[in-house]
Motif scaffolding. Structure first.
Motif, short mmCIF file in Angstrom:
data_model
loop_
_atom_site.label_atom_id
_atom_site.label_comp_id
_atom_site.label_asym_id
_atom_site.label_seq_id
_atom_site.Cartn_x
_atom_site.Cartn_y
_atom_site.Cartn_z
N PRO A 30 -8.93 8.27 31.95
CA PRO A 30 -9.40 9.52 31.19
C PRO A 30 -8.38 10.23 30.40
O PRO A 30 -7.01 9.86 30.81
CB PRO A 30 -9.94 10.24 32.51
CG PRO A 30 -8.97 10.03 33.45
CD PRO A 30 -8.74 8.64 33.47
N GLU A 31 -8.86 10.94 29.52
CA GLU A 31 -8.03 11.78 28.63
C GLU A 31 -6.99 12.76 29.39
O GLU A 31 -5.97 12.69 28.96
CB GLU A 31 -8.88 12.39 27.57
CG GLU A 31 -8.02 13.23 26.63
CD GLU A 31 -8.98 13.79 25.66
OE1 GLU A 31 -10.32 14.27 25.81
OE2 GLU A 31 -8.55 13.71 24.58
N ASP A 32 -7.62 13.31 30.24
CA ASP A 32 -6.67 14.51 30.89
C ASP A 32 -5.87 13.82 32.19
O ASP A 32 -5.69 14.78 33.09
CB ASP A 32 -7.82 15.81 31.29
CG ASP A 32 -8.33 16.15 29.83
OD1 ASP A 32 -7.65 16.26 28.87
OD2 ASP A 32 -9.66 16.58 30.14
N ARG A 33 -5.85 12.75 31.98
CA ARG A 33 -5.14 11.94 33.14
C ARG A 33 -5.92 12.05 34.69
O ARG A 33 -6.13 11.10 35.25
CB ARG A 33 -3.99 12.66 33.30
CG ARG A 33 -3.16 12.51 32.32
CD ARG A 33 -1.76 13.13 32.53
NE ARG A 33 -1.03 13.09 31.10
CZ ARG A 33 -0.50 14.25 30.57
NH1 ARG A 33 -0.40 15.50 31.39
NH2 ARG A 33 0.13 14.32 29.39
N ASP A 34 -6.41 13.18 34.92
CA ASP A 34 -7.22 13.38 36.19
C ASP A 34 -6.67 12.66 37.47
O ASP A 34 -7.34 12.21 38.08
CB ASP A 34 -8.66 12.96 35.69
CG ASP A 34 -9.54 13.72 35.00
OD1 ASP A 34 -9.24 14.96 34.67
OD2 ASP A 34 -10.26 13.24 34.37
N GLY A 74 4.07 16.03 33.10
CA GLY A 74 3.23 15.54 32.43
C GLY A 74 3.17 14.04 32.31
O GLY A 74 2.06 13.12 32.58
N GLY A 75 4.12 13.41 31.90
CA GLY A 75 4.26 11.86 31.55
C GLY A 75 4.17 11.09 32.86
O GLY A 75 3.24 9.98 32.83
N GLU A 111 -6.21 7.87 24.91
CA GLU A 111 -5.05 8.38 24.65
C GLU A 111 -3.94 8.29 25.75
O GLU A 111 -3.29 9.15 26.34
CB GLU A 111 -5.10 9.85 24.24
CG GLU A 111 -6.14 10.11 23.34
CD GLU A 111 -5.99 11.32 22.43
OE1 GLU A 111 -4.56 11.98 22.56
OE2 GLU A 111 -6.94 11.91 22.08
N PHE A 115 -5.09 13.18 41.23
CA PHE A 115 -5.59 14.26 42.14
C PHE A 115 -4.61 14.88 42.45
O PHE A 115 -3.45 14.39 43.22
CB PHE A 115 -6.39 13.27 43.32
CG PHE A 115 -7.59 12.60 42.85
CD1 PHE A 115 -8.74 13.08 42.49
CD2 PHE A 115 -7.32 11.18 42.89
CE1 PHE A 115 -9.58 12.55 41.91
CE2 PHE A 115 -8.51 10.43 42.62
CZ PHE A 115 -9.63 10.93 42.03
#
Ligand SMILES: Nc1ncnc2c1ncn2[C@@H]1O[C@H](COP(=O)(O)OP(=O)(O)OP(=O)(O)O)[C@@H](O)[C@H]1O
Ligand SMILES: Nc1ncnc2c1ncn2[C@@H]1O[C@H](COP(=O)(O)OP(=O)(O)OP(=O)(O)O)[C@@H](O)[C@H]1O
Ligand SMILES: CC(C)C[C@H](N)C(=O)O
Ligand SMILES: [Mg+2]
Ligand SMILES: [Mg+2]
Lengths: 299, 385, 237, 259, 385
Positions: free
Chosen positions: C86-90, C135-136, C158, C92
């Motif tokens: 997913p885009e927002d990494r999501d 983030g990465g 992305e 957990f």
């Protein structure tokens, strides 16, 4: 040691065990799904009445005690009834509200009101004698203190429940799935996992623990009544919150602390101090450790 | 349709004695809630009483008695609403109050609005002498305790009496009454109070043992009763002292468990206690209606008798005349002769001492003695804060 | 398997809270290579992937390997072999890196080797709570979860967002390698990466597909300027 | 390794000395000395997990420093709470967009403007009467090109638009030092030049000092006066872009090869 | 207001922003329905029309006005709660404490210090303010569930103290009757119920205006921002703590004022208003109507207390009592009906009554009402955590 201290300590432990039994299901559901289940009290009552009904049908009419074998069936009936209402609650009420966390809690408030009233309407307000083996009503003498056997039963079952839940969480993937699912249900399904089944299972387990807790409350009190749920619910809340979110061991610890504190305060302190002490303990623990004794702060 | 409001109803008109207009009677009682059982007993008793005083016609002195039942669910707020509704509709007679909280809510409202109020099973002492308009059709806590004292006999001086009660109005009222009654006779009275929320009564049983009383007076109500008796039994309290308590309604006999036969009971009423024509009439009327006589049947029955007296000897349109009709009235009630004491309206009446006898899996009460009304009269002004 | 495209959308509409976000998307993903889904912010790329995954309610038809999957529960779509990043990494946040990966495992023999080879850091950080990752690093976890299992199609939103240039390279290489075995639908804003990887392109604008074609079409500076508002002609950035 | 004495900024608006943060035994940021000159744009680059975001967290007070000090305009602000630092002029955006999702886009920015303008606890003052609140918000939205979406809920913006909103929120508060955490992440290729231009303009017009973490090298090379390179929690290098880009370690650790 | 523009018009919830043109006219138009409602409510005591069983008696009768007065007080109380819960996202389980403080402290002031009702009201509100500052300052040190539970602990402590009846001040579980001789005659007695009703209406209007003003004030906007994302507010340069304390105190003081009017209306302060169940019912009210929405809270509070008062009568009605057992048993339990209704609202009317109406209006037709209810439940990316 003074026999009165022994009496208070052991019965305090017994009380703690009772609190843990009624709180464990709440703690499980709250810890894994972050739903503070206000209907937990209703689950307790339903479990207790299911046990009672089973006992009535099993026992020869008129008898006030039942055999150990039948008693096991009574406990199983309570357990099963709790599991069933737990699962139904999840499927019918919680599932449609997956992304509305506050509403999930609120819907259990409504359920608690409705089920509580329903049991009252059907069973009447009066306490009914709960079927149990004769030995649970007797006492065992320890160093001059007469300890009711039901306390030993409560302590024993509480330890079993604690161990079972811990083993369950450690050795199955369910705990993982549910914790992840609460954080982001969509993403769990996007990993190919049927998260709904996992949630239902957690509610069923929580309900089963509640049902068992209700039946053992019946043994502890000697009787059950529809008001029992709401009375115990507040203690279950206190225990779960003091113990800490998501920590079943924390709940057990808190239950023992609350049980002992109450028992000793009720004996040694002035009238009514016991209650205030518990409430005060709740406030102090939370102000010092907002996540509770063993709780992890939510990242 | 906007205009001045009218109170409507016949009760509001100041018509004379027996002009035959219906009399509206409002009953505010616990149809639901924790005291619903008592409420039901009261209601059945009242209906039996109404049949008795109207001889089945529904009319007293030419007035048809129109009864309206309102549920307060034991909640003073709802009681207050119901009261306003009824009085707003022109009702001059209000009765019922199963719950003490409701009774103490309604008594001042009765005075303020100048309506007749006949409190029901609520046991709180302060209803007696609350005001000119407030009466009661049942007993008060003092009388219960005084009955227990009568059980002990005269040699109480210097003995230790412990009261085990719950820490709320009903419990503390009992403690106060025991102190007033037995304390006055020279007993050393102490109390063990358990909070309503207590789950395990072991510490209290231990405290009771610690106090080593010669007499243990237990004032307990509600759903923890069974647990409490079991705990006293388990901790061996019965072996060490004489235990006295109030006998509840039939459904509660089982709650004493093993303790049932070890305890002496003071009884407000059970069907087999009094032997007189009115009691028989009440029991017959109840049975005819498919009901069973129980603890609070007389409260309802007597309320009906009192209302009949008020509308016969007084003017249903004039509260003061009804008050005068009741003040000081003596009459034959199911429990025998009862008197509404002049001035404070204490209901002077007999009570009973009983034992429970086990037959099979159930219990039946057996009368030990009747304590005459005169011995139980509360002192003037008792219970007023 | 069937001869047609692996994934085919036809006239897919999505409405969320009253707004009509996808207005008839039709496109196909062939059974090999990387299909890039391009378009500027807010045109509906993410929504398209979510519709395929059954995470957004949609109308129209979405077939995977010839079978209708629109309306099928998300977890069943995944079990048919569709992996999703997913885009927002999501990730957990409350679970450790190791738990995040373990949760994703569907196959009997998950390919931890590939994952650890690509992102050795994840092995070191096995016990760290994913919420505290940079983030990465979170992006690595998200990618790893999809790469652990053997999928028939990967939907990747992305993947290079927030990665350092070096890691962008590495991820691009990895995707290229994975794409040998598994076809992909890739949403990517980094056009050099797109140019390097894509075999086919689909371009969207305001909820519709405005261009489909082979990656060669990206070589036409006029076309890219018209479709994407940027010229791709320049050298590597 | 900081700049050589000759290059030391004449006036460091923000100065970190020996800034260190250790979590669970691991140093996330260790011993960073960094000065940011008035009006300069300092780019921060480094591999993923190097500690760039953590550095911003330390500067903005969201992460408590284990040791070291931070000075703003010569004043020691170590130990200040995040909101106090923000009031003192230290503003920031977040790597993952963090907006008030249920409030409108306009309200998001208005609240930021209001926070800046002060008098926020005045219960008797209607928010809309705060002088300059809406003008400021409107201007900020105009600047980032979101004015047309003022009325919609911030939560339903697309990813790229949220990044722009973040920036508008920051601008409405007129911070002395703006810290941007990967402002270009997820912004569509077409909008990158526009946003780059925007940041450059803001900086020129407002004379703001900017610290910008970014992985888009073309953007950073276009904007930055100096580049700070983070690696494994330490400051590897802080120098002009030319020097940094020529550095072999940076090439190796960060930039990599082909693209 | 010259500086109003579209930016400011878009306030609490996106999507319901009005058109830009004709701002002043819009303002008046928007206030019109509220004005109409107040005027209609104000003239009710002159409308002697039958209510066909919806109310206990005719509209202008004391019984009906008393019930409506209670509904108004609870509407105001729900509104004060929504300020915390709906607008700021503070889930307090201790709101009952402040409501009860209003009722008890006003009564204690009249009974103990012999002051007039008005002085007592002022004293109670000031004491409520101090209590709120104290409780808020301590509980707001923690957030989320911990905050809910610390406030619950305070309310429980209050409840225990009230039940203990310290110094005979609170009357324990019986409660305390209003000291009638300190109350102006115009507010006493059933005949003056309409005056008390107007006081309750005034209370609601004042609370509504204050809440409206507060949510539009400078801190009001920050409250909403805090509800959305507290951390973000901090980084904007504002410490959330004073803002949360401010809203806690404002909400609590309003609740205290509601408590005083409750005392006047019901005629007593009783411990049922300080139980955790009571706070829970506030939550139910707010959610029923629609949280974060002034009309929602008002309608929810009004409706809940209406049902709470009227359902017992409904349960006791012949229509219900003549049903077969399967239906009769549940339907004669008022709480069963309330609980079920609440569950249904949550499941099918997300956003409560007002939220659903708003969406339906936005959608236009009645089918969209259903769709609105359904779409809300479909996955949308913004709601995942
Ligand atoms: N839950 C939602 N509610 C309302 N609108 C939404 C929602 N989700 C997406 N949208 C809107 O749908 C449109 C498409 O969004 P989407 O995220 O699919 O765009 P995208 O092409 O992935 O953009 P980006 O490159 O910024 O990620 C946007 O305008 C967005 O505002
Ligand atoms: N609470 C924590 N516990 C353990 N490690 C942490 C914690 N918080 C951060 N870290 C680690 O600190 C390092 C620095 O993280 P940071 O977010 O600052 O990186 P970054 O330079 O911003 O990277 P990116 O470019 O990927 O965003 C990472 O390796 C991260 O995993
Ligand atoms: C237990 C009952 C006899 C109590 C009594 N009805 C009262 O309200 O005080
Ligand atoms: Mg996207
Ligand atoms: Mg970062």
């Amino acid at each position: 040691m003074n026999s009165i201290v022994i009496l208070l300590a052991v019965t305090g432990l017994g009380l703690g065990a009772l609190y843990f039994l009624v709180a464990s299901g709440l703690s499980l559901i709250f810890g894994l799904m972050r739903v503070l289940n206000f209907a937990h009290g209703a689950f307790l009552v339903l479990g207790a009445y299911a046990g009672y009904q089973a006992g009535v049908h099993l026992a020869p009419s008129g008898a006030t005690t039942i055999s150990n074998g039948r008693f096991t069936l009574v406990l199983l009936a309570a357990l099963a009834a709790g599991a069933l209402v737990g699962a139904l609650t999840e499927i019918v009420l919680i599932r449609p509200l997956y992304r509305r966390e506050i509403d999930q809690v609120l819907v259990t408030v409504g359920l608690a009101l409705a089920v509580g009233a329903l049991v009252l309407g059907i069973a009447g307000a009066d306490p009914i004698r709960f079927p149990a083996p004769a030995w649970t009503r007797n006492v065992t003498n320890i160093a001059g203190a007469s300890i009711p056997n039901s306390r030993f039963l409560a302590i024993g079952v509480a330890v079993c429940v604690l161990v079972l839940i811990m083993v369950f969480l450690r050795y199955t993937r369910l705990g993982l799935i549910v914790r992840a699912g609460v954080e982001n249900r969509e993403m769990v399904t996007a990993l190919g996992i049927d998260v709904r089944r996992a949630f239902t299972l957690v509610f069923a387990l929580g309900g089963a623990a509640a049902g068992l807790g209700g039946a053992l409350t019946g043994v502890f009190y000697g009787s059950v009544d529809p008001g029992l749920g709401s009375e115990l619910l507040i203690f279950a809340f206190i225990v779960v919150i003091i113990g800490g979110l998501g920590s079943i061991v924390g709940s057990a610890l808190a239950a023992v602390i609350v049980g002992l504190l109450q028992q000793f305060a009720n004996y040694y302190a002035a009238d009514g101090v016991g209650d205030l002490a518990v409430v005060l303990l709740l406030a102090v623990v939370l102000l010092a450790r907002p996540a509770g004794l063993l709780g992890k702060a939510i990242p | 349709a906007c205009g001045g409001s009218s109170s409507g109803g016949t009760g509001g008109s100041s018509g004379g004695g027996s002009d035959g207009s219906p009399v509206k009677v409002g009953m505010i009682y616990s149809q639901t809630g924790v005291l619903a059982e008592y409420g039901a007993e009261y209601r059945a008793g009242f209906e039996a009483g109404l049949k008795y005083v109207t001889k089945g016609t529904g009319k007293v002195n030419g007035h048809k008695i129109d009864v309206t039942w309102k549920d307060d669910a034991g909640d003073p707020e709802k009681a207050s609403s119901n009261f306003t509704t009824l009085v707003g509709d022109g009702y001059k007679i209000i009765a019922g109050s199963t719950d003490s909280g409701v009774a103490s809510q309604l008594a001042p409202l009765a005075e303020q609005n100048k309506v007749l109020f006949i409190s029901g099973p609520a046991a709180i002492d302060s209803i007696t002498g609350a005001n000119k308009y407030t009466f009661r059709s049942g007993r008060q806590t003092y009388q219960d305790v005084k009955t227990a004292a009568a059980m002990v006999g005269g040699d109480i001086k210097g003995k230790t009496v412990t009261v085990l009660a719950q820490d709320y109005a009903f419990g503390t009222a009992n403690v106060a009454a025991v102190k007033a009654v037995l304390g006055a006779e020279g007993a050393k009275v102490n109390s063990v109070l358990a909070p309503l929320s207590a789950k395990d009564f072991t510490p209290y049983a231990a405290k009771v043992k610690q106090a080593k009383p010669d007499l243990l007076f237990v004032a307990w109500a509600g759903n923890t009763t069974q647990t409490m008796w079991q705990t006293l039994d388990q901790q061996g309290v019965f072996g060490m002292t004489k235990v006295v308590t109030g006998l509840g309604n039939v459904a509660s006999y089982g709650a004493y468990g093993a303790a049932a036969t070890k305890v002496d009971f003071l009884s407000y009423y059970f069907p087999g206690a009094p032997k007189n024509a009115v009691n028989t009439a009440m029991i017959n009327n109840l049975k005819a209606a498919g009901k069973t006589p129980d603890l609070f049947s007389p409260d309802g029955f007597v309320a009906a008798q009192m209302i009949a007296q008020a509308v016969t000897k007084g003017d249903p349109g004039n509260t003061d005349s009804m008050v005068s009709a009741l003040d000081g009235w003596s009459f034959q009630a199911p429990k025998g002769k009862e008197t509404i004491r002049k001035g404070d309206h204490a209901m002077i009446q007999p009570e009973y001492v009983a034992h429970l006898v086990k037959n099979g899996s159930s219990y039946t009460p057996k009368l030990v003695k009747t304590v005459p009304a005169s011995e139980l009269a509360p002192p003037a002004g008792y219970g007023k804060s | 398997m069937s001869q047609g495209p692996l994934l085919e959308l036809s006239d897919v509409h999505v409405r969320i809270a009253g707004s009509h976000i996808l207005q008839g998307v039709s496109c196909a993903v062939p059974g090999r290579g990387i299909t890039a889904l391009l378009g500027r912010n807010g045109v509906g790329k993410t929504t398209t992937l979510r519709a395929i995954m059954g995470l957004n309610p949609s109308s129209g038809s979405i077939t995977f390997a010839g079978q209708q999957i629109r309306g099928v529960a998300t977890h069943r779509i995944v079990r048919r072999g569709v992996g999703y990043v997913p885009e927002d990494r999501d990730v957990f946040a409350g679970l450790t890196v190791g738990e995040n990966l373990r949760l994703a495992v569907r196959d009997a023999d998950p390919d931890y080797e590939l994952v650890y080879q690509l992102f050795p850091e994840l092995r070191e950080r096995d016990k760290q709570l994913a919420g505290t990752l940079s983030g990465g690093q979170q992006q690595m976890v998200a990618l790893a979860r999809a790469l652990l299992n053997r999928n028939r199609l990967l939907l990747i939103d992305e993947p290079t967002k927030g990665l350092s240039p070096r890691l962008v390279d590495e991820v691009a290489d990895a995707l290229e390698r994975v794409a040998d075995a598994v076809p992909m639908l890739l949403v990517e804003q980094n056009l050099p990466v797109v140019r390097k990887l894509a075999t086919d392109v689909v371009v969207m604008a305001s909820g519709r597909v405005v261009h489909t074609g082979s990656a060669d079409s990206l070589q036409d500076p006029e076309l890219t300027r018209r479709l994407l508002g940027v010229a791709l002609a320049g050298g590597p950035a | 390794m900081t700049a050589t004495p000759a290059e030391l900024p004449a006036r460091a608006v923000l100065q970190a000395t020996g800034l260190t943060c250790t979590i669970g035994g691991a140093a996330i940021v260790s011993d960073v000395d960094l000065g940011v000159q008035d009006g300069e744009l300092l780019g921060v680059i480094g591999p993923n997990g190097a500690g760039k975001t953590s550095l911003l967290n330390l500067l903005s007070g969201l992460l408590p420093a284990t040791s070291g000090a931070v000075q703003l305009d010569g004043q020691n602000i170590s130990g200040w709470s995040p909101h106090r630092r923000a009031r003192a002029g230290l503003g920031r955006t977040f790597q993952t967009s963090s907006v008030f999702g249920e409030l409108s886009v306009a309200e998001n920015v208005s609240i930021a403007a209001q926070a800046f303008l002060g008098g926020n606890l005045r219960l008797w003052q209607p928010a809309t009467r705060i002088r300059g609140r809406s003008e400021r918000a409107g201007a900020a939205l105009e600047l980032v090109g979101l004015a047309g979406r003022a009325g919609i809920a911030a939560g339903s913006l697309s990813h790229g638009d949220k990044r722009k909103l973040e920036l508008a929120i920051l601008l409405a508060g007129e911070p002395k030092v703006m810290m941007l955490d990967e402002p270009m992440a997820g912004v569509s290729a077409e909008d990158v030049p526009e946003l780059t231009e925007l940041i450059g303009r803001v900086r020129r017009e407002r004379g703001a000092t900017v610290i910008m973490v970014e992985h888009h090298m073309d953007v950073i090379l276009q904007l930055a006066d100096r580049l700070a390179v983070m690696h494994h929690g330490s400051l590897l290098l802080c120098d002009t872009p030319q020097v940094v880009m020529a550095d072999a370690t940076v090439q190796e650790a960060y930039l990599g090869g082909a693209l | 207001m010259p500086d109003e523009n579209v930016l400011d018009d878009v306030t609490e919830t996106p999507g319901n922003h009005s058109t830009v043109a004709g701002f002043d006219r819009g303002r008046v138009l928007r206030a019109l329905p509220q004005l109409v409602v107040v005027v209609v409510l104000a003239v009710l005591p002159w409308c002697d029309i039958s209510t066909g069983g919806i109310l206990p008696a005719n509209l202008s009768s004391p019984g009906s006005l008393h019930l409506l007065g209670l509904c108004l007080v609870f509407a105001a109380l729900a509104l004060s709660y929504d300020l915390l819960f709906g607008f700021t996202g503070l889930l307090s389980f201790g709101h009952a404490l402040f409501f009860a403080a209003g009722a008890y402290l006003a009564e204690i002031a009249m009974a103990q210090f012999g002051v007039s009702l008005w002085a007592a009201a002022v004293i109670a509100v000031i004491a409520g303010l101090l209590l709120a500052v104290l409780v808020g300052a301590v509980s707001l040190r923690v957030g989320g569930i911990a905050f809910a539970m610390v406030t619950l602990a305070f309310a429980q402590a209050g409840s225990i103290i009230v039940n203990q009846d310290p110094g005979g001040l609170t009357g324990g579980e019986l409660g305390k009757s209003l000291t009638f001789d300190k109350v102006p005659d115009a507010l006493l007695g059933v005949v003056n119920t309409r005056h008390v009703y107007w006081v309750a209406l005034l209370l609601l209007v004042v609370v509504y205006l204050l809440v409206t003003f507060a949510t539009r004030s400078a801190p009001g906007r920050i409250w909403q921002a805090i509800r959305e994302n507290e951390r973000r507010v901090e980084v904007l340069g504002l410490s959330p703590y004073p803002f949360k304390l401010l809203v806690f105190v404002v909400g609590s003081v309003l609740a205290t004022a509601c408590g005083v009017v409750y005392l006047l209306l019901v005629g007593s302060a009783n411990p049922s208003i300080i139980t955790p169940d009571f706070t829970l019912s506030l939550l139910v009210m707010v959610v029923l109507g629609g949280s974060g929405n002034r009309w929602g809270a008002v309608i929810g509070g009004f409706l809940y207390s209406y049902l709470d008062q009227r359902l017992p009568a409904f349960a006791a009605s012949d229509a219900i009592q003549s049903l077969p057992t399967v239906l009769r048993v549940p339907l004669s339990q008022p709480l069963f009906i309330l609980g079920t209704l609440f569950v249904l609202v949550i499941l099918f009317l997300p956003g409560g009554i007002v939220g659903t109406l708003q969406r339906a209006r936005a959608g236009g037709d009645s089918r969209s009402l259903l769709r609105a209810a359904l779409t809300e439940r479909q996955p949308g990316r913004e709601e995942k955590q």
